[in-house]
Design a protein around this motif. Structure first.
Motif, short mmCIF file in Angstrom:
data_model
loop_
_atom_site.label_atom_id
_atom_site.label_comp_id
_atom_site.label_asym_id
_atom_site.label_seq_id
_atom_site.Cartn_x
_atom_site.Cartn_y
_atom_site.Cartn_z
N LYS A 197 4.23 -4.96 -2.98
CA LYS A 197 3.19 -5.09 -1.96
C LYS A 197 3.13 -3.79 -1.14
CE LYS A 197 3.03 -9.31 -0.14
NZ LYS A 197 3.29 -10.45 0.77
N LYS A 229 -0.45 -3.56 3.49
CA LYS A 229 -0.61 -5.02 3.51
C LYS A 229 0.51 -5.70 4.31
CE LYS A 229 -3.88 -6.30 0.16
NZ LYS A 229 -4.04 -6.54 -1.28
N GLU A 252 -0.26 -5.44 7.92
CA GLU A 252 -1.35 -6.36 8.30
C GLU A 252 -0.82 -7.78 8.49
OE1 GLU A 252 -4.34 -6.12 5.30
OE2 GLU A 252 -4.90 -4.06 5.83
N GLN A 253 0.01 -8.21 7.55
CA GLN A 253 0.54 -9.57 7.62
C GLN A 253 1.49 -9.73 8.80
OE1 GLN A 253 2.11 -9.94 3.66
NE2 GLN A 253 0.13 -10.48 2.77
#
Lengths: 71, 71, 71, 71, 71, 71
Positions: free
Chosen positions: A59, A63, A66-67
């Motif tokens: 990943k 990302k 963001e999570q």
């Protein structure tokens, strides 16, 4: 004459010159103290990489960040 | 199939294409001659890094160059 | 202060000290001549890797060498 | 916690984010499956380099691509 | 998740486990403090290389050490 | 002609030749499929490093494995 390479993600506008200098100085001195070799020879190379190019567990760090913000 | 990585500081506007070609060609041929293996397989990757990211003895090459100019 | 890393396969008993010295000396001098920087600063690090750990097109250099001998 | 570094030439506008994500994900999962270790730990770093800085057999990939187009 | 690679010469029997642990711990904590990111993610990889494979200014560290002892 | 370097810890006697071949083959083919470039050019170099030389969060993988076994 150790060669120390630091590869890190470029985040929040990137590392400042002061941060990079502090990091390189500290690593060089630590190496010198532990191994009792002159710090004058230590080479430190710092590379910042886009979070789009850096993957953990498949990943992108983009990302992952963001999570983390959502949580 | 040797992999030769050259990491250097970007100075005076950076290495020209001619300089980089000459470097890669020369390294490939030298390797080939010394080890008697075909030069066609040698991979050379040249990376230029900002003098702000390159530290010797805990001091950036940017600062080292400034001090050299003063002298 | 360029850092030149040479990664090559260990073959025929491995590179001799003379070969490695010649390679490092030649690369350092070539770099110095092309970029007009002192060769005294060039760092060359030579790594030999088992042909079992080196793959081209998904095939180990060990296998590639075996197939070349058959031909 | 394997560290996988991918150095490739930047061609045709560069790799898209989708391509890079697919590559990192696939490598991480393949590693995990083969060695039976969690993929969550795999670090993949993708670097794209200018074809002017990438040389095969002493010839830049820029030139190699030009010659391939002519043929 | 910085990746810090330390390449050093293997001298005087090599670095002890204690020295390597101290180095890795110190670098991880320094990085964490400077960039305000968790140290739990820092990866440090220490490689010791034979002085026969490490060259400065075209001269092996083996030779450099011999000359230093004579002086 | 991507260069893919895999640095992993040497555990449980080390990776077998079969595992390394499978890894290199799979990575080369994945790269080829995603970027539509021939897999014949992909270079994969696998390095196994002692768990004494590999640190995560300042702790050696040797110690991390010991603590995992206790749990």
């Amino acid at each position: 004459m150790p060669i120390i390479s630091v590869k890190m993600t470029k985040e929040d506008g990137g590392a400042t010159l002061e941060q990079k200098e502090e990091l390189a100085k500290s690593i060089s001195e630590t190496f010198s103290k532990i191994f009792n070799r002159p710090s004058s020879n230590a080479v430190v190379l710092i590379e910042e990489h886009s979070t789009d190019n850096y993957y953990i567990g498949g990943k992108s760090v983009t990302k992952i960040r963001e999570q983390q913000k959502i949580k």
